[in-house]
Design a protein around this motif. Sequence first.
Motif, PDB file in Angstrom:
ATOM      1  N   ILE A   1     -60.885 -49.918   4.118  1.00  0.00           N
ATOM      2  CA  ILE A   1     -59.823 -49.693   5.097  1.00  0.00           C
ATOM      3  C   ILE A   1     -58.526 -50.374   4.671  1.00  0.00           C
ATOM      4  O   ILE A   1     -57.433 -49.845   4.886  1.00  0.00           O
ATOM      5  N   CYS A   2     -58.629 -51.525   4.024  1.00  0.00           N
ATOM      6  CA  CYS A   2     -57.434 -52.222   3.518  1.00  0.00           C
ATOM      7  C   CYS A   2     -56.663 -51.337   2.543  1.00  0.00           C
ATOM      8  O   CYS A   2     -55.422 -51.313   2.542  1.00  0.00           O
ATOM      9  N   LEU A   3     -57.374 -50.594   1.710  1.00  0.00           N
ATOM     10  CA  LEU A   3     -56.718 -49.706   0.741  1.00  0.00           C
ATOM     11  C   LEU A   3     -56.008 -48.557   1.445  1.00  0.00           C
ATOM     12  O   LEU A   3     -54.967 -48.077   0.979  1.00  0.00           O
ATOM     13  N   VAL A   4     -56.560 -48.116   2.571  1.00  0.00           N
ATOM     14  CA  VAL A   4     -55.902 -47.067   3.361  1.00  0.00           C
ATOM     15  C   VAL A   4     -54.629 -47.620   4.003  1.00  0.00           C
ATOM     16  O   VAL A   4     -53.564 -46.995   3.958  1.00  0.00           O
ATOM     17  N   LEU A   5     -54.732 -48.816   4.579  1.00  0.00           N
ATOM     18  CA  LEU A   5     -53.616 -49.399   5.317  1.00  0.00           C
ATOM     19  C   LEU A   5     -52.455 -49.814   4.424  1.00  0.00           C
ATOM     20  O   LEU A   5     -51.288 -49.635   4.785  1.00  0.00           O
ATOM     21  N   PHE A   6     -52.755 -50.368   3.237  1.00  0.00           N
ATOM     22  CA  PHE A   6     -51.708 -51.017   2.455  1.00  0.00           C
ATOM     23  C   PHE A   6     -51.443 -50.387   1.092  1.00  0.00           C
ATOM     24  O   PHE A   6     -50.505 -50.778   0.404  1.00  0.00           O
TER      25      PHE A   6
END
Length: 272
Positions: free
Chosen positions: A142-147
């Motif tokens: 999810i971090c890769l999606v967000l940032f």
Amino acid sequence: TDIDIYIDKSDLAVVDEVLKSLGFSFELKYNGCDYNYLKKPRYYVEVHTLMEGFTDTQKKVLKGLADSTFKADEKAHRLSDNDTYIYLVFHLYKHFVNSGAGVRMFLDLYLMRKNSGLDFSYIKDVLQKLGVDGFEEVMSRICLVLFEGKDADEDVKDVIAFIFDSGAFGKFSNNRHLSKINAKQTKITKAQRISSSYGLSFDSMKERYPILKKYPVLYPFSFIHRFFYGMIHRRDVLKNAKKAQKNISSDCVDEYRKIFITAKIYEENNRK
């Protein structure tokens, strides 16, 4: 806006002395185990003396992290980068379960992964002991999606929507009831479920009332004190939990259960 410190209750007098010497003044006590200090214009310290909702294994692992700090200078001991990352994951996990997990907490996780030479072999081993290694894997995606603008798989879109609904840090109102979704609760009796949800188990009450360690026969009387304490103090856990239960629809529970399963919380909490 606040700094959270966990201490043994026997050290409360020392903490009180230190904080007051730094310009903080005692503001209030609530739930009989949490103490708030204020330093103007806007600095808050919350001193916690109770660890509810942790398994014995989790307490042992967390204590191990604290015991492994290194002396950074004359006044400070610090966690290693690896242990800091483990703490961030577990802190995120507790927020996710109890009060939502806002975007800011994911930013901390993302920057830690991006800028530190972390030993993920060690980290994964500790996260497995804490029961949150699957959760960390999903949150990292999810971090890769967000940032980084990666495409979100269909299975995590509901989780991401939940994160944005939680604001910057999470909010108390959006999922106070989520502990009731935990699948392990379905395998215990109704009395045990109520005891667990409201923090009324003997272990929890023993932390709140240390006299029970020496006189366990007083356990039934501790309920009487807590009941009347809850009538006087509106922030008491019993009152908040009972009020929240009335506002839970079956559709809402089903929706959050799906989010929990996707976030690997449902599975992690039932690992043998």
